[in-house]
Design a protein around this motif. Structure first.
Motif, PDB file in Angstrom:
ATOM      1  N   LEU A  10      -6.628 -76.895  -6.831  1.00 18.79           N
ATOM      2  CA  LEU A  10      -6.343 -75.668  -5.799  1.00 18.79           C
ATOM      3  C   LEU A  10      -7.072 -74.310  -6.659  1.00 18.79           C
ATOM      4  N   ALA A  11      -6.671 -74.414  -7.914  1.00 14.00           N
ATOM      5  CA  ALA A  11      -7.210 -73.266  -8.718  1.00 14.00           C
ATOM      6  C   ALA A  11      -8.414 -72.809  -8.584  1.00 14.00           C
ATOM      7  N   VAL A  12      -9.353 -74.132  -8.873  1.00 10.54           N
ATOM      8  CA  VAL A  12     -10.843 -74.459  -8.692  1.00 10.54           C
ATOM      9  C   VAL A  12     -11.227 -73.494  -7.364  1.00 10.54           C
ATOM     10  N   LYS A  13     -10.531 -74.149  -6.291  1.00 10.79           N
ATOM     11  CA  LYS A  13     -11.078 -73.850  -4.825  1.00 10.79           C
ATOM     12  C   LYS A  13     -10.915 -72.504  -4.840  1.00 10.79           C
ATOM     13  N   ALA A  14      -9.627 -71.933  -5.366  1.00  8.86           N
ATOM     14  CA  ALA A  14      -9.195 -70.555  -4.930  1.00  8.86           C
ATOM     15  C   ALA A  14     -10.496 -69.525  -5.577  1.00  8.86           C
ATOM     16  N   LYS A  15     -10.945 -69.940  -6.726  1.00 11.09           N
ATOM     17  CA  LYS A  15     -12.128 -69.174  -7.319  1.00 11.09           C
ATOM     18  C   LYS A  15     -12.933 -68.725  -6.211  1.00 11.09           C
ATOM     19  N   ALA A  20     -15.495 -60.295  -6.999  1.00 10.99           N
ATOM     20  CA  ALA A  20     -15.778 -59.668  -8.436  1.00 10.99           C
ATOM     21  C   ALA A  20     -17.250 -59.259  -8.496  1.00 10.99           C
ATOM     22  N   PRO A  21     -17.702 -58.257  -7.789  1.00 11.38           N
ATOM     23  CA  PRO A  21     -19.060 -57.858  -7.765  1.00 11.38           C
ATOM     24  C   PRO A  21     -19.299 -57.043  -8.980  1.00 11.38           C
ATOM     25  N   TYR A  22     -18.300 -56.526  -9.715  1.00 13.66           N
ATOM     26  CA  TYR A  22     -18.470 -55.785 -10.842  1.00 13.66           C
ATOM     27  C   TYR A  22     -18.621 -56.687 -12.149  1.00 13.66           C
ATOM     28  N   SER A  23     -17.588 -57.677 -12.233  1.00 11.09           N
ATOM     29  CA  SER A  23     -17.751 -58.537 -13.496  1.00 11.09           C
ATOM     30  C   SER A  23     -18.667 -59.547 -13.371  1.00 11.09           C
ATOM     31  N   GLY A  24     -18.463 -60.179 -12.062  1.00 12.49           N
ATOM     32  CA  GLY A  24     -19.139 -61.748 -11.728  1.00 12.49           C
ATOM     33  C   GLY A  24     -18.161 -62.713 -12.380  1.00 12.49           C
ATOM     34  N   PHE A  25     -17.181 -62.267 -12.759  1.00  7.35           N
ATOM     35  CA  PHE A  25     -16.336 -63.393 -13.336  1.00  7.35           C
ATOM     36  C   PHE A  25     -15.192 -63.650 -12.255  1.00  7.35           C
ATOM     37  N   HIS A  26     -15.225 -64.953 -11.849  1.00  6.60           N
ATOM     38  CA  HIS A  26     -14.300 -65.345 -10.739  1.00  6.60           C
ATOM     39  C   HIS A  26     -13.430 -66.113 -11.110  1.00  6.60           C
ATOM     40  N   VAL A  27     -12.109 -65.705 -10.324  1.00  4.74           N
ATOM     41  CA  VAL A  27     -10.754 -66.461 -11.054  1.00  4.74           C
ATOM     42  C   VAL A  27     -10.097 -66.865  -9.899  1.00  4.74           C
ATOM     43  N   GLY A  28      -9.437 -68.054  -9.925  1.00  2.00           N
ATOM     44  CA  GLY A  28      -8.691 -68.448  -9.107  1.00  2.00           C
ATOM     45  C   GLY A  28      -7.143 -68.829  -9.535  1.00  2.00           C
ATOM     46  N   ALA A  29      -6.154 -68.776  -8.981  1.00  2.00           N
ATOM     47  CA  ALA A  29      -4.905 -69.219  -9.216  1.00  2.00           C
ATOM     48  C   ALA A  29      -3.993 -69.758  -8.457  1.00  2.00           C
ATOM     49  N   ALA A 111      -7.369 -74.531 -16.114  1.00  4.75           N
ATOM     50  CA  ALA A 111      -8.403 -75.540 -15.647  1.00  4.75           C
ATOM     51  C   ALA A 111      -9.828 -75.189 -15.625  1.00  4.75           C
ATOM     52  N   LYS A 112     -10.646 -76.161 -15.983  1.00  5.20           N
ATOM     53  CA  LYS A 112     -11.957 -76.056 -16.077  1.00  5.20           C
ATOM     54  C   LYS A 112     -12.485 -76.687 -14.562  1.00  5.20           C
TER      55      LYS A 112
END
Ligand code: THU
Length: 136
Positions: A10-15, A20-29, A111-112
């Motif tokens: 679910l966390a991977v999916k939420a990503k 995140a247009p500025y960092s390009g770093f996508h996070v899901g929780a 999770a990775k």
């Protein structure tokens, strides 16, 4: 029993919902309530950079504003799309906010992927945290 693999997935999916247009770093929780309800969150960035909110806090504010107060686990997945990034651990601000509601059995899944994840007890993530008990 906490289904770690389900929470990791679910966390991977939420990503995918990350803004995140500025960092390009996508996070899901995903935050698992003690009653089994799940709340997902993603990071939401702002052109005014400090206004950014992390995925963990998005999930937390959704949950708490819906009346949830008791949590069993949080799972987090983050990285740059198509890059081989490391495990993404919660930032200090998110650790502090989660500590407010973290009971003794609260666990953290980093999770990775659905099958590649680490499980931690809360005390490992924020040792000697300052929380509600300190104000009693
Ligand atoms: N970020 C999160 O959403 N959670 C974390 O635990 C670490 C950082 C976000 C904030 C920002 O949008 C991006 O990742 C880069 O810092």
């Amino acid at each position: 029993m906490v289904d770690y693999q389900k929470l990791a997935a679910l966390a991977v999916k939420a990503k995918e919902r990350a803004y995140a247009p500025y960092s390009g770093f996508h996070v899901g929780a995903v935050l698992l309530c003690s009653n089994g309800v799940e709340y997902i969150g993603c990071n939401i960035e702002s052109a005014a950079y400090p206004a950014t909110i992390c995925a963990e806090r998005t999930a937390l504010v959704k949950a708490v504003s819906e009346g949830a107060r008791s949590f069993r686990a949080v799972a987090v997945a983050g990285g740059k799309p198509n890059a081989n990034t490391d495990y993404c651990y919660p930032c200090g601000v998110c650790r502090q906010m989660l500590h407010e509601f973290a009971g003794d059995d609260f666990e953290v899944i980093i999770a990775k992927s659905e099958t590649d994840y680490r499980v931690h007890k809360w005390e490992e993530i924020l040792p000697h945290g300052f929380g509600p008990k300190d104000l009693q």
